[in-house]
Write an enzyme that holds these catalytic residues in place. Sequence first.
Site, mmCIF file in Angstrom:
data_model
loop_
_atom_site.group_PDB
_atom_site.id
_atom_site.type_symbol
_atom_site.label_atom_id
_atom_site.label_comp_id
_atom_site.label_asym_id
_atom_site.label_seq_id
_atom_site.Cartn_x
_atom_site.Cartn_y
_atom_site.Cartn_z
ATOM 1 N N HIS A 266 10.533 7.778 10.450
ATOM 2 C CA HIS A 266 11.773 8.152 11.372
ATOM 3 C C HIS A 266 11.315 8.332 12.874
ATOM 4 O O HIS A 266 11.751 7.992 13.949
ATOM 5 C CB HIS A 266 12.672 9.298 10.708
ATOM 6 N N GLN B 7 11.682 -1.679 9.761
ATOM 7 C CA GLN B 7 11.113 -2.784 9.060
ATOM 8 C C GLN B 7 11.097 -2.599 7.416
ATOM 9 O O GLN B 7 11.337 -3.270 6.628
ATOM 10 C CB GLN B 7 9.988 -3.613 9.560
ATOM 11 N N VAL C 173 5.884 2.492 8.417
ATOM 12 C CA VAL C 173 4.897 3.633 8.572
ATOM 13 C C VAL C 173 4.365 4.004 7.079
ATOM 14 O O VAL C 173 5.273 4.135 6.162
ATOM 15 C CB VAL C 173 5.481 4.836 9.357
ATOM 16 N N ARG D 279 12.839 9.414 -0.246
ATOM 17 C CA ARG D 279 12.920 9.611 -1.519
ATOM 18 C C ARG D 279 11.658 9.710 -2.207
ATOM 19 O O ARG D 279 11.614 10.122 -3.411
ATOM 20 C CB ARG D 279 13.636 8.169 -2.055
HETATM 21 P P1 AMP Z 1 17.013 6.690 6.147
HETATM 22 O O1 AMP Z 1 17.102 7.795 6.617
HETATM 23 O O2 AMP Z 1 16.205 6.249 4.950
HETATM 24 O O3 AMP Z 1 18.299 5.609 6.171
HETATM 25 O O4 AMP Z 1 16.136 5.648 7.227
HETATM 26 C C1 AMP Z 1 16.386 5.728 8.819
HETATM 27 C C2 AMP Z 1 15.870 4.747 9.382
HETATM 28 O O5 AMP Z 1 14.440 5.107 9.453
HETATM 29 C C3 AMP Z 1 15.966 3.269 8.822
HETATM 30 O O6 AMP Z 1 16.138 2.197 9.957
HETATM 31 C C4 AMP Z 1 14.926 2.900 8.179
HETATM 32 O O7 AMP Z 1 14.570 1.501 8.000
HETATM 33 C C5 AMP Z 1 13.703 3.809 8.912
HETATM 34 N N1 AMP Z 1 12.722 4.211 8.062
HETATM 35 C C6 AMP Z 1 12.594 4.678 6.894
HETATM 36 N N2 AMP Z 1 11.452 4.624 6.414
HETATM 37 C C7 AMP Z 1 10.502 4.280 7.174
HETATM 38 C C8 AMP Z 1 9.451 4.033 7.391
HETATM 39 N N3 AMP Z 1 8.242 4.174 6.412
HETATM 40 N N4 AMP Z 1 8.839 3.469 8.588
HETATM 41 C C9 AMP Z 1 9.488 2.818 9.417
HETATM 42 N N5 AMP Z 1 10.772 3.089 9.621
HETATM 43 C C10 AMP Z 1 11.487 4.021 8.592
#
Ligand code: AMP
Length: 271
Positions: free
Chosen positions: A28, A139, A167, A178
């Site tokens: 994030h 991505q 990342v 998760r």
């Molecule tokens: P989430 O909180 O899981 O809904 O993710 C919010 C945003 O962070 C989304 O655009 C995800 O694709 C991005 N995101 C989640 N994990 C990663 C990661 N490991 N690397 C880059 N972006 C991420």
Amino acid sequence: MQSAAIALRSKGGRIGFVPTMGYLHEGHMSLIEAAREKAGKVVVSIFVNPIQFGPNEDYERYPHDFDKDRSACEKADVDCVFYPAGDEMYPRNFSTFINEETYSKRLCGISRPNHFRGVLTVVGKLFNIVRPDFAVFGQKDAQQVAVIRKMVDDLHFPVEIIVVPTVREEDGLAMSSRNHYLSRHQREDAAVISQALFRAKEMVGSGIVNTDRVEAEVSNILQTKRRVRVIYVSIVDLRTMEARREIVPGESLLAVAAWVDEIRLIDNILL
Ligand code: AMP
């Protein structure tokens, strides 16, 4: 938030927006940094969106720590954190949804039939609330990116979509809120997912273009771990998520979803 966004914009610069479900990690933060570099003002939303979870999924136990997230945002020089309550976003009489009917039905759409309808509805709402000039996504959720780009094209949202690379932890595991659910043994087995993706990339590097061969090798590697069960292993067009017979360098994406015991993880790699 709409009034705040108008006030932010009047202070100058473009508004960059990073939607999240909170429990922020380095993935994030890299989205927030990308927004910071391009925008005058950065808005981050933290909202665990109930309508993108299926009936037996982890909505009730999704991890959260708002105070920690808020200080991470402060440190990263975020201008505004939007943290709405569930019933503000979905009052009892809420009845309008955004449904993309092609890209969203593939891959995760098969095992999570209403997931992308929930994602698009909340992202569409958030775009109307925050009115950003651009929004940043990871991505890591490649199908989400494809489906959001499609919505933006189809419905003429005046928002530029920016995508940031995944990342990873030191051993390759894609960062995810998760991952918090994983025990030590599950965490060890989960590392096989990125190992299998890296092996596929190597195969393609050595000249293999047949998707069946690469998919079979990836499934075999995943099956070496007792706790891992494959949901799908699929080489698809990066833009449409449609299955491909041959790998086209730069256009093909290998996407994987797997259970590690009862924890559902996804990952992908550009081939
Ligand atoms: P989430 O909180 O899981 O809904 O993710 C919010 C945003 O962070 C989304 O655009 C995800 O694709 C991005 N995101 C989640 N994990 C990663 C990661 N490991 N690397 C880059 N972006 C991420």
